[in-house]
Design an enzyme around this catalytic site. Structure first.
Site, PDB file in Angstrom:
ATOM      1  N   THR B  40     -24.547   6.256 -29.492  1.00 53.19           N
ATOM      2  CA  THR B  40     -23.162   5.672 -28.818  1.00 53.19           C
ATOM      3  C   THR B  40     -23.455   4.585 -27.896  1.00 53.19           C
ATOM      4  OG1 THR B  40     -22.507   7.960 -29.337  1.00 53.19           O
ATOM      5  CG2 THR B  40     -21.591   6.652 -27.605  1.00 53.19           C
ATOM      6  N   HIS B  43     -23.673   1.560 -31.364  1.00 46.42           N
ATOM      7  CA  HIS B  43     -22.508   1.190 -31.419  1.00 46.42           C
ATOM      8  C   HIS B  43     -21.775   0.564 -29.789  1.00 46.42           C
ATOM      9  CE1 HIS B  43     -22.872   3.383 -35.013  1.00 46.42           C
ATOM     10  NE2 HIS B  43     -22.732   4.692 -33.939  1.00 46.42           N
TER      11      HIS B  43
END
Lengths: 341, 341, 341, 341
Positions: B40, B43
Site C-alpha cells: 500500500t 502505491h
C-alpha cells in the site's frame, strides 16, 4: 487357519485352527500380515461388563490390521488382488438415514469388526470391499495396522480448530499419543499431556507434548490453569476416566472446545452449569472415523512425514504370544502392540 | 519531529520536520522504534490511480510499526507508559452495526492509519488506545513491526481448514511468505508457492514451500494439476494479479476453498461457471485482521516458535534512506523492508 | 415406448417409438407418471452452444420426473416394485475421492440423467437404485416431479444462515420461486425478489417475497440499498445473468453471504476488490443437491406444509404437446411446466 | 425513587425509597417504564443456595426492563436523551481476552445487572451506554422488557441449524415459549414441547408446538422416539431439570445437536457414553446473548412479525404488587409477568 478366539464367555482367549472365511459377493479376503491391540480388545480379553453384554462367543476378535488382498467376491469392483489394505472397522449399510446424510460412522445398523463379526486376530479376514482402505505399498504392514487408531485421533483432533491454540490431552494411550503428534503437526502452541503412567508420559514428551502432567502425583487442572492463566482452548478427553473428565473441563477456558473419545465404565457426575453452560463450551462426541474423509487425512499426514506411526509402536509379538501381549498392555508400559499371525 | 510525508499529489515523498501529534483523550503517543513498508505504501509513493483517488496530501504515510508508549490521553485506561506496542491499522468506531456484530475489521466508518490519517513513517504516532497491541518485550521492535502483515496472513490462511490439506499460494511478497510459514506450522501437507520473482521463490523454498513455481517460465495451473492430480484443497490468492487468480481457480479441486487477499488493479474476467459454480468452491474475501482474535494468533505462533518473522525481514534502512528502500521494493528482490526513524 | 428425443444435432426434438430400456443389475425401471421441464432441457431443445458441446444425439432428454417402480435389476436391494420415486439426476460412482468425502454431488465421474444418459421424457426410464428417491404416496406424481429443482433451491438457500436475515433472490424461475418459499419458511425477515418478467414477479409476491423488483424498469441494486440501508445479508444468484450478478454483489452488505446457482452464458467481468475482498464476502458455488441430505429436507418441508410445490406448477401438457410446452417456457410466462407421457 | 430491594439475606424483598443513581461518565440514566420477572429473580426472592452464594444484600434486583433515557454521563456518545432502550444485562469490560475475541457475553470480568449491581426493579436505573439497546419507538415498553429473555432464546435456538429439522424443547417458561415461536419462524418441521405444567403447555400449543408432552403424566423420551422413530435433530434444554436433560438426550438422534441454557440446582449424573460419545452429539452451553448480534436478530424477528412478544406476556402488576407477582410465578400458571414501577 490360525485364529485367536473368544471361545467361552469368560476371561482369556484361545488360539484355534478354523476354516478360512468364505466370501460374500462384495467381500474381499485379506491375508493378515499384522494386527494390533486396541483397548476394546483388552475389554473382550478381560471379559468385563461391557464385553459380557455385547460379545457373543465363540468368535475371532481383533479389528486393527493390515494385509494383502488374496481373493475377491464375485461383485467386487474397487479392490484388486495384491492390494495392500487396512480395514475400516465400522461396517455400515450405506442405506439408512445416517449413511445417506454422510454419517456412515454412526450407521443405524452398524456392525463392528471383531466385536459384532469375526475379527482380525487370524491369518485371514473377510471384509466388505467398502471397508478395505488402500495403503501405499511403501508402508510396512506392521505400521499400517496402527492407522485405524490414528484415524480415531484425526477425527477427534480435527473436530475443532487446533492451529495456534492450546490443547490438553487427557489419556496417553496410543490414540492420545497419535493426537499429540497431530496437534504438533497442526500447530497447537501448547500441548498439555496428562496420564498416570510414566512410560506413556515419557513417550508423550518425545512426541511433542510441551508439558506432561502425572495425574497420580499432581492435580492436572490446577497445573494447567497455572500454566495458562485462563485454561486451554481445546480439551481432548481420551481416557474414559471420570476424574480426567472433570479436570479437563475445569482447566478449559470459557468458550473452549471439548472432544470426547473416551468411553466411561459407568455414568459420570458432572457440574453441567460450570463445565458447559456458564463456560459456553462446545462438546463433541467422537465415534470411529468419518467415512472416508478421515482416512484421506490419515494418509496425508503420513505422506507428508508429519506423523510417523513407528514412533508409537513399541512392541511386536507373534500372535501365539498373545498372553504376553495382553499382560504387557495391562501394565500400561507400552505404546501400540503389534502381533504377527 | 522527523516525518516522511506525501506533500504533493504526485509520485515520491519528502522528509519533513513537523510537530509531534497532540493526543485525543483516548489516544496514546507511540515513539516509533521501527516501521516497515507495505505494498500500500508503494502505491502511495508511486502515486497510482488508487492512491490518487484515496489519499489527500499533505499527510504522513506508513502504517506498519512498533514502538514504545510515551504519553497517554486523559481517558486512556488499557495502555501504560513504557508498554511496547504494535499498531492495528484499522481504526473502527466500535459503534456501528458491523462493529457490534464482531466485524470491526469492516467497520462502516473505517479509517486506515497512514491512508486516511497520519501514519507511522515518523518519530512519533498518535493512535487510539484500542489500536495499541501489546507486544512481549522480548520481541525487538524491528521484528514486531512485521506483525501487522503477519496478521493479514493469519486471517487469510485460517479462513478455512489447512491441516492435512494441499495449499497453493499465489504471490510470495511478505504476506505470502508469512502464509507459507503459517501453512507449514498448521500442517499443510503440500504448499505450492507461485511467483515470478526468483528472489522471493528462493525465500519461499527456505520457509517451507514444498514446491515453488516461477509463473514467468511455467504454467502454474498445469504444474499444480500435474502434481496433485485433482488440484489443491485450498487456494490463497495474494498477488492481485489476474492470471494468478485464474490459474489458482483452475488448479483447485472440486469443493475446494479460496481466500482472496490480493487487490486487483482493475476488474477481472472470470469463468464463474467452472471456477465457482460447477466446482462448488467456497470463496472468502479477506480484509485486514479479525479484531482482535487475529492478534492473539499472531502472538501465539511467535511464542511457540512456529513463526519467526526474522526470516522474512531482509533489509533495514534509516528512514532517511526511504528512496533506496522504495527502489528496492520495486525490484521485488527483497522480503520485508524495515526502516528506523 | 414413446420417448421425446434429440434425434439430430440441431434445434428441436422428435417423439419416437423406442424399446423399453433394459436394466443393469443395480438399476430399477420406473414408469414415468409425470416429468417436467428444466432450463437445461430448454438449452438442449434450443441447441445452444453448451448443448452442442455436451449432448450427443440421438438421445432421450429430460431429467425431472416421478413415477412408479415396475421392474428391478438382479442386485437391487433398496427399492421395491410399486414404490413411488423421484429421480436424483446426478449419477455418482460412489468410489472416487469426492464421493468418499461426502461430495457425491460433484463426483469425479459424474453423469447427469438426460444429459449424459437417456432421460425421463419417455414412458419408462432406467435409473440406478441409489438414484431412486422414495416419495410418500400421498404426493401426486405431477407434484413430485418438481422435487428435483426444489432440491436445488434447498441446497442453495441453506448453504448459509437464513433465519432472521434479509435476502435478495435474483431470478424467479421455478428454482427462484422455490427459494422464496424456503426463505419464507426459514424466517428470512425480508425477501427481495428480482426478475424482468412480470408473470414471475407476480408469482414471487404470492409465494412470500416482501418486495419484488422488475429489473427492466428499476435498478435493483439501488432499490435494495435504499430499502436496507447497508444491503442484504444474503444474495442468492439464480439467473445466470451478468447484470444480476453485479447488482446482487452491489446490494450485499459487508460480511454477507452469496450462493451462486445460476450458470452464465459466458465469462463475466467482476470488480473482485469491491464485491468480494473489501466486502469480506463469502461466495459459495452450488451444484445439484447434497446426496442425500438435501432430499431429506425436501421431504421435510413438504411434510410440514411449509413448502407446497403445487403453487409453482402452472401448466400441464401431454408429452405429445412438447412443442407448445417449450414455446411457453421460452416466453417466461409460466412457473414449472409438467408433461404427462 | 421507589425500588424493590433485597434488604436482608433471607427470603422475600422490600419496597424502599432510595436516591436516584448517580451516573459514571459513560453511563445513562433510564426511567424504567416496565420491568419483568426472570427465573433468576425468583431465585433471589426465594433466597435459594445459589442466591445466598452470589447476591450481597442490600441491593436492588431485577434485570429485565425497558424505558426512556433521561440523563447522560459526561462521555456518553451513542445514546440520546429520549431514546427508548432495553438493557443488555451482561456488563462486560470490553478489554479482556474474551471481549477481544468477540465473546463479551462471557467476559472475564462480567457483572450481571440486578445480580452483581443494582438492578431494574426501580423507577430509575443507571447502565453503561454500551448496554443500552435502542428500541423502535413503536414497541411498547411493557413488551420491550421481554426482549432480553427473547435474546436468550435467539442465542439458544440459533446455536445450530433449525430450518427443516425436528426439535425438542424441554421447559416451557418464557424463554422456552420464545424458542417455540423462533423455531416455528425458522421452519422447524416438528416442535416437541415438554413441561409438567398444563398452563404452559397450553401456551406452547398456541405458539406453534406441533406436539406438547406433559412430563408428569407421560415419558417424554418414549413419546418423542415413538413420534420420530430415530429421535429429534435438535434438543433445546431450558428447564434445568435433571430428568429433562436425560429424556432430551435419550430422544436425540445420532449426530444431533444440543443447546443447554437451563441451569441445574446441583451436579447431574449422565451416561456420557450413550448421550454424547456413541451418539456423536454436539452439545453447546449457552450463556446470555451474543453481543450484539443477538439483539439485531431480536429486533429483526419482531419487525418481520415472526415473533410477537405480546403472546407470551400474560400478567401485568404494579411494582408494589410484587408479592402477588412472585407468588403467581411460583405456581407456574403464567407466561412472562410484567411489573410497572
Amino acid at each position: 487357519m490360525k485364529a485367536l478366539m473368544k471361545t467361552e464367555a469368560k476371561p482369556g482367549a484361545e488360539l484355534r485352527e478354523v476354516p478360512i472365511p468364505k466370501l460374500a459377493p462384495r467381500e474381499v479376503l485379506v491375508k493378515v500380515k499384522a494386527c494390533s491391540i486396541c483397548g476394546t480388545d483388552q475389554h473382550i480379553y478381560g471379559w468385563d461388563k461391557w464385553a459380557q453384554s455385547r460379545v457373543k462367543a465363540p468368535m475371532i476378535f481383533g479389528h486393527e490390521f493390515a494385509g494383502e488382498v488374496v481373493e475377491r467376491g464375485s461383485l467386487v469392483s474397487k479392490v484388486e488382488i495384491g492390494d495392500h489394505v487396512s480395514g475400516e472397522t465400522h461396517i455400515a449399510d450405506y442405506n439408512c438415514f445416517q449413511c445417506r446424510i454422510a454419517n456412515a460412522h454412526i450407521c443405524e445398523n452398524l456392525k463392528i469388526l471383531g466385536v459384532d463379526t469375526n475379527g482380525s486376530y487370524a491369518e485371514y479376514i473377510a471384509i466388505p470391499e467398502n471397508n478395505a482402505i488402500h495403503n501405499d505399498k511403501s508402508i510396512p504392514h506392521e505400521v499400517a495396522t496402527a492407522q485405524e487408531p490414528l484415524g480415531n485421533a484425526v477425527h477427534t483432533v480435527f473436530a475443532q480448530d487446533i492451529s495456534g491454540r492450546r490443547v490438553s490431552i487427557f489419556g496417553c494411550g496410543p490414540i492420545g499419543l497419535c493426537s499429540i503428534m497431530l496437534c504438533k503437526a497442526a500447530g497447537a502452541t501448547e500441548i498439555y499431556a496428562v496420564d498416570a503412567n510414566e512410560y506413556r508420559l515419557n513417550m508423550a514428551r518425545k512426541l511433542g507434548a510441551t508439558l506432561t502432567i502425572n495425574a497420580s502425583s499432581e492435580d492436572p487442572a490446577k497445573r494447567i490453569l497455572k500454566e495458562t492463566g485462563k485454561g486451554v482452548d481445546v480439551f481432548l478427553e481420551m481416557s474414559g476416566h471420570e476424574p480426567a473428565l472433570k479436570a479437563g473441563f475445569e482447566s478449559l477456558r470459557g468458550g473452549g472446545d471439548v472432544a470426547i473419545l473416551g468411553v466411561f465404565p459407568k455414568e459420570v457426575t458432572m457440574d453441567i452449569n460450570n463445565y458447559i453452560v456458564f463456560k459456553s463450551a462446545t462438546v463433541r462426541g467422537i465415534n470411529g472415523r468419518k467415512l472416508f474423509s478421515t482416512w484421506y487425512k490419515v494418509a496425508a499426514f503420513q505422506k507428508s512425514g508429519a506423523v510417523d506411526l513407528r514412533k508409537i509402536i513399541t512392541h511386536k509379538f507373534k500372535l501365539e504370544e498373545y498372553g504376553k501381549a495382553f499382560e504387557l498392555l495391562k501394565s500400561g508400559n507400552c505404546g501400540k502392540i503389534v502381533m504377527i499371525p
